[in-house]
Design an enzyme around this catalytic site. Structure first.
Site, mmCIF file in Angstrom:
data_model
loop_
_atom_site.group_PDB
_atom_site.id
_atom_site.type_symbol
_atom_site.label_atom_id
_atom_site.label_comp_id
_atom_site.label_asym_id
_atom_site.label_seq_id
_atom_site.Cartn_x
_atom_site.Cartn_y
_atom_site.Cartn_z
ATOM 1 N N GLY A 196 25.706 29.124 50.156
ATOM 2 C CA GLY A 196 26.282 28.746 49.203
ATOM 3 C C GLY A 196 25.283 28.754 47.798
ATOM 4 O O GLY A 196 24.415 29.227 47.963
ATOM 5 N N LEU A 222 31.586 32.436 54.749
ATOM 6 C CA LEU A 222 30.469 32.385 53.789
ATOM 7 C C LEU A 222 28.846 32.069 53.954
ATOM 8 O O LEU A 222 28.468 31.583 55.415
ATOM 9 C CB LEU A 222 29.972 31.728 52.543
ATOM 10 C CG LEU A 222 29.455 31.415 51.327
ATOM 11 C CD1 LEU A 222 29.196 32.349 50.700
ATOM 12 C CD2 LEU A 222 30.204 30.590 50.435
ATOM 13 N N ASP A 223 28.223 33.170 54.068
ATOM 14 C CA ASP A 223 26.626 33.651 55.277
ATOM 15 C C ASP A 223 26.445 32.936 55.663
ATOM 16 O O ASP A 223 25.445 32.405 56.661
ATOM 17 C CB ASP A 223 25.945 31.962 53.824
ATOM 18 C CG ASP A 223 25.953 32.729 52.425
ATOM 19 O OD1 ASP A 223 26.266 33.303 52.155
ATOM 20 O OD2 ASP A 223 25.941 31.485 51.475
ATOM 21 N N GLU A 224 27.328 33.153 57.279
ATOM 22 C CA GLU A 224 27.420 33.292 58.069
ATOM 23 C C GLU A 224 27.148 34.374 58.579
ATOM 24 O O GLU A 224 27.503 34.184 60.684
ATOM 25 C CB GLU A 224 28.417 32.028 58.981
ATOM 26 C CG GLU A 224 28.874 30.926 57.704
ATOM 27 C CD GLU A 224 28.482 29.445 58.563
ATOM 28 O OE1 GLU A 224 27.546 29.711 59.630
ATOM 29 O OE2 GLU A 224 29.031 28.425 58.164
#
Lengths: 279, 279, 279, 279
Positions: A196, A222-224
């Site tokens: 994040g 998100l960001d995964e």
């Protein structure tokens, strides 16, 4: 003699390498390099084969390979065609410049068609290097509208990959779905730490002794998404947030460009939430 | 189901991978991992294949492989037999201890049969860990005599590799010849810089900003043998010779142990003055 | 001429360096090395001064320094006395062996008084190297009882630091309080990623391309204490959990030993949840 | 409140830090950061002090410092004035582009006045970014003439440093003398290995497992000047000369830019054939 890269993924079973190499031999293809991997947990087989030969009959080769592979095999024959790329940016220049410089000197392994930014700030530099710059502001509009304007630009070109070169807006599930497996992001932390916003601020507050960056495919989480490359560098107590951001930029551009090189050379498979990278 | 590692080197030609994998398939061997390399300059082919299957007929397999390979092919079939090792030391403990600790906890991938030292200094520690220590002094005798005494010890055991773990005597051409391709040395510099004695002193005098270490096979030319692994670390002006030696030891033991792991797992080919390392 | 290390922390103000160096000069102390840091956020000043001179009057020096520093200054004068250490372990040997080997060869910078393990498994090795081993099982008893038995052992010795060398039990707030600032732990991930149990399993599932380790002081919050050292290494898709654990051990021992060296040389200040490390 | 950086080098003696800090205090200067180093071999003292305060009287401060230091002290007071730089290139773009991009975005810490190339090849790119490009061919002329033409260009500007960004001509002793301590070169090997031409070819032939780069001040001895920064990266048998050159470029630009950052921030002392770098 032309070059051909063959990417195959399929359920694992005994004899796959033999079957594949026999088909290639029967098509008079010479194997220059071959890498394979068996994902034991998911019983899946992956191979990347670089070969040379006569490529008149790639469609026949494809059919023949599929005949000799398990059902659900995925066969991808790639001839030496340059990838076309659009770059999305916000305000920071360091990843964009690295991409545009390599593009300028033909060492990127891809062709940058355009840069899209949600600010005007990087227009001047982009245009100096002769690349079209499109300003699509995110302000005073719905995300749907914002993304629809971006898509309109992208659709003007024949784009293989979208590179988020420090693009600081979160894309919607719908947008990501439209370009599934084609969007690469650089995140300014060693994921899964500091997912994040404001990773360097949080790194500073935690008092870490390393900072890092992660290049990954974008998915809905998100960001995964599947991680392609990561790298860290040592810092110490003298690094405030500002110094971390400065040092981090060097890592970010390295990590993103390493990832792009691997992708543009067709060395990356996505398998579930992971990547297989044949360096 | 047993494990078999197959190492093949031969002149390069079209169809080698196909030929090899077909033979393996006909022997009901399943390929777990396969790596290959073509040395374009010398037109030489190298492959390492890890497979599983019934190994009753390894000699038949060997013959069959040779029939399907160019003349001058070298085929090496390795079943899971532990390597036997002798370690040669002088005064420094840091490489020896790393080896003996891994030996003690069965994570070395080899079995240390004995330690031979040209001083008594490391006897106590070696014996604490239950390994025989032989003191062969180099003093007051010809090198021939010194080496003959070492050989006598080695010949008591069934030794696959001699590890020079900071053994500070130069071995004669005759000795090296007797154990060709079986002696691994750790040199305390990033070769080819600082060949020979006192590399840290010379590094200090040159004012370098990195120090390093090199693990290599020993040949008749001092510090010129095929390099297996190398690593460096950053230093600064605060490092005097003493601090370089101290920091260097950490690199030396890492580089040597990395090399030994690769060798004991049969991942290293020697080709002329170079190595091919299938990690 | 003896060596003295002076550690000072206090609220920041103009003229501190001048004041401190003037006092040292008036005591005929020669400054060999001096490092200082101003924490701008907390307006705090930290300095480490290595000096030589006559140390008969350290208490007078201490008083004089305090007179010339702001209230709430912390002045620590350290003469060359060896630190005494107890090591706590569970089943894994790799950090313990690194510590005991350096202890054996007098290169640890501290003296290991004893090893305490909650299993018998590391007794044999510890005793081989002549160090007392105490087995305190955690089974069939309350944590309070378990920790009380550990304290009883520790209290037999004059211990400066407790090193958790892969000690896999979580210590209670009370225990930690009793040894505040004296317990160092090695965590097998690059914190703050993968806090808690099974970091390699979770790293595998996330598909990261680096693994790492973190040495930190232990506080009441699990894996949240001030970080001393961190390091990462690259991995790829070939690394299953087992291979990660194996590669991780090399990082863990390096990171822990680096931290211990810094601590034993009095180079580490703790400030809130962070460390200041004067390398 | 302005910023002042003070660089002092002088013969070592007791009390230097005290003397210096007392003078600074008497001028109402606040020390923000201070680093010092004693070269024990040469009994020399070096310090870099960053401070803030009223800078009206820098010349008085200078005199006062000299009064309180041993003879032969070198005192350098640096206010925040941007360094002016000329860049010399041949054909390769990767170091030049890194410099010009940072120059473009004002993150170089210096100002590029011009680029001088012995080919036309980099003119287009340089001019795209608005920097003057001068083509001085080395062909069909004496070195003296070639260098005199270069000097003529340089003298048009007020240049603090000459950066050889892969400038492949060896400069004469006379030229170097004219810009003593002001010329920085990037050499494409980890010196002292592979001094001179074609380091990657020779690295390939030696079979090294690392390649690297070195930034150094230029002196009359080829590749023998004081080293500022060095870095290496791992390679393997898959790297031919071409791949080494490609990977090497990434190291070269990093090493050179790291060195320039240190120099432009006045963190580098030259002492004999070495550098002291206060990071």
């Amino acid at each position: 003699m032309k070059k051909l890269t063959i990417l195959i993924s399929c359920p694992d079973q005994v004899g796959l390498v033999t079957n594949i190499t026999r088909v290639l031999a029967s098509h008079q293809l010479n194997i220059v390099a071959m890498r394979e991997f068996v994902d034991e947990e998911n019983k899946a087989f992956f191979t990347r084969i670089a070969c040379t030969g006569d490529l008149e009959e790639t469609e026949k080769l494809r059919v023949k390979l599929l005949e000799n592979l398990p059902n659900a095999a995925d066969v991808n024959l790639i001839t030496e065609q340059e990838k076309q790329v659009a770059v999305l940016v916000t305000k920071e220049y360091h990843c964009l410049s690295e991409i545009l410089i390599k593009n300028q000197f033909k060492t990127l392994g891809a062709n940058v068609q355009c840069v899209i930014g949600n600010y005007e700030i990087l227009r001047n530099f982009t245009e100096m290097l002769g690349i079209p710059y499109f300003h699509i502001s995110h302000e005073n509009k719905e995300k749907e509208q914002f993304e629809s304007e971006i898509k309109e630009i992208i659709n003007q070109f024949d784009i293989d990959y979208l590179v988020l070169a420090k693009f600081m807006r979160i894309l919607s599930a719908d947008f990501v779905k439209d370009y599934a497996g084609k969007i690469i992001n650089i995140h300014h932390s060693f994921l899964p730490a500091f997912i994040g916003a404001n990773p360097y601020r949080r790194a500073f507050e935690r008092g870490v002794k390393i900072i890092g960056a992660t290049a990954h495919f974008v998915t809905n989480n998100l960001d995964e998404g599947p991680i392609i490359t990561q790298h860290t560098t040592h810092i110490d107590h003298n690094f405030g947030v500002k110094e971390m951001i400065r040092a981090g930029k060097e890592i970010e551009k390295k990590v993103l460009l390493d990832a792009l090189e691997l992708i543009f050379e067709d060395r990356v498979f996505v398998s579930g939430n992971k990547t297989i990278v044949f360096k």
